[in-house]
Design a protein around this motif. Structure first.
Motif, PDB file in Angstrom:
ATOM      1  N   ILE A 172       8.187   9.378  -3.756  1.00 35.40           N
ATOM      2  CA  ILE A 172       8.180  10.363  -2.669  1.00 35.40           C
ATOM      3  C   ILE A 172       9.542  10.987  -2.348  1.00 35.40           C
ATOM      4  CG2 ILE A 172       6.101   9.573  -1.475  1.00 35.40           C
ATOM      5  CD1 ILE A 172       8.082   8.097   0.434  1.00 35.40           C
ATOM      6  N   TYR A 173      10.633  10.287  -2.679  1.00 32.62           N
ATOM      7  CA  TYR A 173      11.946  10.839  -2.318  1.00 32.62           C
ATOM      8  C   TYR A 173      12.209  12.148  -3.066  1.00 32.62           C
ATOM      9  CZ  TYR A 173      13.362   6.488   0.022  1.00 32.62           C
ATOM     10  OH  TYR A 173      13.458   5.432   0.878  1.00 32.62           O
ATOM     11  N   ASN A 190       0.854  -1.197   0.000  1.00 29.59           N
ATOM     12  CA  ASN A 190       0.000   0.000   0.000  1.00 29.59           C
ATOM     13  C   ASN A 190       0.882   1.236   0.000  1.00 29.59           C
ATOM     14  OD1 ASN A 190      -2.415  -1.588   0.534  1.00 29.59           O
ATOM     15  ND2 ASN A 190      -1.556  -1.863   2.579  1.00 29.59           N
ATOM     16  N   GLY A 191       0.265   2.345  -0.343  1.00 23.76           N
ATOM     17  CA  GLY A 191       0.969   3.628  -0.232  1.00 23.76           C
ATOM     18  C   GLY A 191       1.964   3.877  -1.339  1.00 23.76           C
ATOM     19  N   PRO A 192       2.621   5.021  -1.266  1.00 25.61           N
ATOM     20  CA  PRO A 192       3.548   5.393  -2.349  1.00 25.61           C
ATOM     21  C   PRO A 192       4.822   4.563  -2.366  1.00 25.61           C
ATOM     22  CG  PRO A 192       3.530   7.071  -0.626  1.00 25.61           C
ATOM     23  CD  PRO A 192       2.516   6.046  -0.230  1.00 25.61           C
ATOM     24  N   HIS A 193       5.402   4.470  -3.549  1.00 28.43           N
ATOM     25  CA  HIS A 193       6.672   3.776  -3.787  1.00 28.43           C
ATOM     26  C   HIS A 193       7.808   4.746  -3.469  1.00 28.43           C
ATOM     27  CE1 HIS A 193       9.633   1.426  -6.154  1.00 28.43           C
ATOM     28  NE2 HIS A 193       8.843   0.418  -5.799  1.00 28.43           N
ATOM     29  N   PRO A 194       8.989   4.239  -3.049  1.00 25.57           N
ATOM     30  CA  PRO A 194      10.101   5.149  -2.726  1.00 25.57           C
ATOM     31  C   PRO A 194      10.376   6.203  -3.800  1.00 25.57           C
ATOM     32  CG  PRO A 194      10.730   2.884  -2.249  1.00 25.57           C
ATOM     33  CD  PRO A 194       9.350   2.839  -2.800  1.00 25.57           C
ATOM     34  N   SER A 195      10.401   5.773  -5.075  1.00 30.56           N
ATOM     35  CA  SER A 195      10.741   6.715  -6.149  1.00 30.56           C
ATOM     36  C   SER A 195       9.705   7.824  -6.298  1.00 30.56           C
ATOM     37  CB  SER A 195      10.903   5.968  -7.468  1.00 30.56           C
ATOM     38  OG  SER A 195       9.704   5.289  -7.765  1.00 30.56           O
ATOM     39  N   THR A 199       7.111  14.763   7.678  1.00 32.65           N
ATOM     40  CA  THR A 199       5.768  15.356   7.637  1.00 32.65           C
ATOM     41  C   THR A 199       5.218  15.305   6.209  1.00 32.65           C
ATOM     42  OG1 THR A 199       6.579  16.882   9.323  1.00 32.65           O
ATOM     43  CG2 THR A 199       4.452  17.406   8.363  1.00 32.65           C
ATOM     44  N   THR A 200       6.083  15.657   5.252  1.00 35.80           N
ATOM     45  CA  THR A 200       5.663  15.633   3.839  1.00 35.80           C
ATOM     46  C   THR A 200       5.271  14.214   3.417  1.00 35.80           C
ATOM     47  OG1 THR A 200       7.284  17.360   3.453  1.00 35.80           O
ATOM     48  CG2 THR A 200       6.355  16.348   1.502  1.00 35.80           C
ATOM     49  N   PHE A 201       6.111  13.238   3.797  1.00 31.31           N
ATOM     50  CA  PHE A 201       5.838  11.844   3.427  1.00 31.31           C
ATOM     51  C   PHE A 201       4.512  11.374   4.039  1.00 31.31           C
ATOM     52  CE2 PHE A 201      10.566  10.435   2.744  1.00 31.31           C
ATOM     53  CZ  PHE A 201      10.637  11.299   1.671  1.00 31.31           C
TER      54      PHE A 201
END
Lengths: 204, 103
Positions: free
Chosen positions: A64-65, A57-62, A122-124
């Motif tokens: 959000i980084y 679930n949720g966003p993939h590392p690429s 916080t952003t993540f």
């Protein structure tokens, strides 16, 4: 002979206790502690490397980084290592005012890094990456969070050291105390060197 | 006592000048810039090895010069690198074990 005895006593008082190897006990203990810290971060980094591709679930590392932002944070922490080593150098020259100045700058750079990490977390979180969202998010927050706590502890130690130096409460070798905290600070920096490459720059 | 005094003074006398530390920091900053450039520029098959080599070079430079391990007693190096070696061993074993079970 009496002069030699006085010199030896003064030296022992100035430079603290030494082990039978002729090395400072404090420094020996600090290096042992840092060696054990390698194991802690080794475990956390291996866990992250294992789980970084596990995104149910949720966003993939690429997704959000933010590499430019993290690069600036890394640069800030790297430069704090320079200011720390300059503080140690000033302490060896017994220049208290410069030592305190470099310690203050190091603490501020460290606080900037921690502030950046809080902003990043916080952003993540706002983008949907909570601690329990996926195995990736849990291992990511555990690893970078533990590192952030280490930096925060380092900042507290730097500020406390400044206060102690100002009040002249350090008994024994002042330069060694600064050096010991410097060792801890540089260790935190080298751990980030590894995290920055393995976590942020190498895609999963 | 003489041994203690000499050893400690040796430790203090070694190390680098402030200008030397600044040079090391500039090199570290340049390597970091090069690392970041791999995110924007395609290095092809060299991407991964280049990043890992730069990481190791930065690590060794900070540990050797900023932490004075290059100039200090070998016992300190032994304590630190033993911990690091064990950590790498645990990491490799950990990943190999999980790969084994997945296979």
């Amino acid at each position: 002979m009496a002069d030699i005895a006085t010199h030896d006593t003064d030296h022992a008082t100035d430079h603290g206790h030494h082990s039978s190897t002729g090395l400072s006990n404090n420094k020996l203990a600090m290096w042992l502690f840092l060696g054990s810290e390698c194991l802690l971060f080794g475990g956390l980094i291996s866990t992250y490397m294992l789980y970084r591709g596990r995104v149910q679930n949720g966003p993939h590392p690429s997704q959000i980084y933010d590499i430019p932002f993290t690069s600036v944070s890394s640069f800030v922490l790297l430069m704090s290592s320079l200011t720390m080593v300059l503080a140690v150098s000033s302490a060896h020259r017994k220049d208290d005012s410069k030592t305190n100045l470099w310690l203050l700058i190091t603490g501020l750079l460290g606080a900037t890094f921690v502030g950046g990490q809080v902003y990043e977390f916080t952003t993540f979180y706002r983008e949907g990456l909570g601690f329990t969202t996926s195995l990736f998010s849990s291992s990511f927050y555990s690893l970078t969070g533990f590192h952030g706590v280490h930096v925060s502890v380092g900042v507290i130690m730097l500020m406390s050291l400044m206060g102690i130096i100002k009040k002249g409460k350090i008994t024994g070798d002042k330069a060694e105390v600064v050096e010991l905290i410097g060792l801890y600070w540089h260790f935190v920096d080298v751990v980030w060197i590894i995290i920055f490459t393995l976590v942020y720059l190498i895609p999963s | 006592m003489t041994t203690v005094t000499e050893t400690h003074e040796d430790t203090q006398e070694h190390g680098m000048s402030d200008a030397g530390y600044i040079k090391i920091a500039v090199i570290l900053a340049l390597i970091t810039a090069l690392e970041v450039s791999t995110y924007y520029v395609d290095f092809g098959p060299l991407f991964m090895p280049a990043l890992l080599i730069m990481m190791v070079v930065k690590f060794v430079m900070v540990v050797s010069y900023f932490m004075h391990l290059k100039f200090d007693s070998k016992i300190f190096s032994f304590l630190f690198y033993t911990g690091l070696g064990l950590a790498i061993f645990v990491y490799c074993t950990f990943l190999a074990t999980f790969k084994f079970f997945i296979a």
